[in-house]
Motif scaffolding. Structure first.
Motif, PDB file in Angstrom:
ATOM      1  N   CYS A  95      -0.521   5.329   2.605  1.00 49.30           N
ATOM      2  CA  CYS A  95      -1.430   4.934   3.893  1.00 49.30           C
ATOM      3  C   CYS A  95      -1.736   6.869   4.979  1.00 49.30           C
ATOM      4  O   CYS A  95      -0.785   7.001   4.947  1.00 49.30           O
ATOM      5  N   LEU A 141       1.389  -0.803   0.144  1.00 49.64           N
ATOM      6  CA  LEU A 141      -0.211  -0.440   0.190  1.00 49.64           C
ATOM      7  C   LEU A 141       1.250   1.322   0.125  1.00 49.64           C
ATOM      8  O   LEU A 141       1.905   1.369   1.241  1.00 49.64           O
ATOM      9  N   ALA A 200      -5.808   3.787   2.499  1.00 52.64           N
ATOM     10  CA  ALA A 200      -4.828   4.007   1.611  1.00 52.64           C
ATOM     11  C   ALA A 200      -5.293   4.843   0.557  1.00 52.64           C
ATOM     12  O   ALA A 200      -6.090   3.952  -0.157  1.00 52.64           O
TER      13      ALA A 200
END
Length: 172
Positions: A127, A124, A150
């Motif tokens: 975030c 990700l 995210a």
């Protein structure tokens, strides 16, 4: 890697500051949950559904790890842990204050395949935490958890990578 490979468990979890200069491993990681959040709409007419549209907006995530990892908490909160004293009497303190703005950071998670010669990485890219929790409880280990969102950082929101041969998570 064959179609239908089955990832098992959470093998490794790391958080990295958004610039990629500082990384912390969560050796007692217990959970990494990620789910897409969509913007969607429906067009109805003549008493039936005529059309549906859905766009990926963001990913929501949750992390949980055993213990208090101040290096990881420093990355996700944007604060620095301060050491005082010398071993064996050293203390490390991470102070959070009202009004602190939480920074963006990256998450890397890894699960091994059922045959342990392959793995799945999830990355990700941008975030931010929206909640954090910890609890001391009788006869239980301390678990730190956080959740957040995210968003697209220009290179996408998430990469899901299957490796035919298991590989280490990316270093900073």
């Amino acid at each position: 890697m064959a179609f239908g490979d089955r990832p098992f468990g959470l093998r490794d979890l790391k958080v990295t500051d958004i610039t990629g200069t500082t990384q912390a491993d969560l050796p007692a990681a217990q959970q990494m949950t990620f789910r897409p959040r969509f913007i969607s709409g429906e067009l109805r007419g003549d008493d039936s559904l005529q059309s549906v549209v859905a766009f990926l907006e963001a990913y929501e995530f949750e992390l949980a790890a055993g213990g208090i990892d101040l290096a990881a908490l420093a990355i996700i909160t944007g604060q620095a842990a301060v050491a005082a004293g010398l071993t064996p009497n050293q203390t490390n303190t991470l102070t959070l204050s009202a009004g602190d703005s939480m920074p963006y950071f990256k998450i890397y998670g890894k699960s091994l395949g059922e045959n342990t010669n392959d793995d799945i990485h999830v990355k990700l890219f941008k975030c931010k935490i929206t909640s954090m929790e910890g609890q001391f409880q009788d006869a239980q280990f301390y678990i730190t958890s956080c959740s957040g969102i995210a968003v697209d950082g220009g290179a996408g929101i998430i990469d899901i990578v299957q490796n035919e041969t298991a590989a280490a998570l990316p270093a900073i």
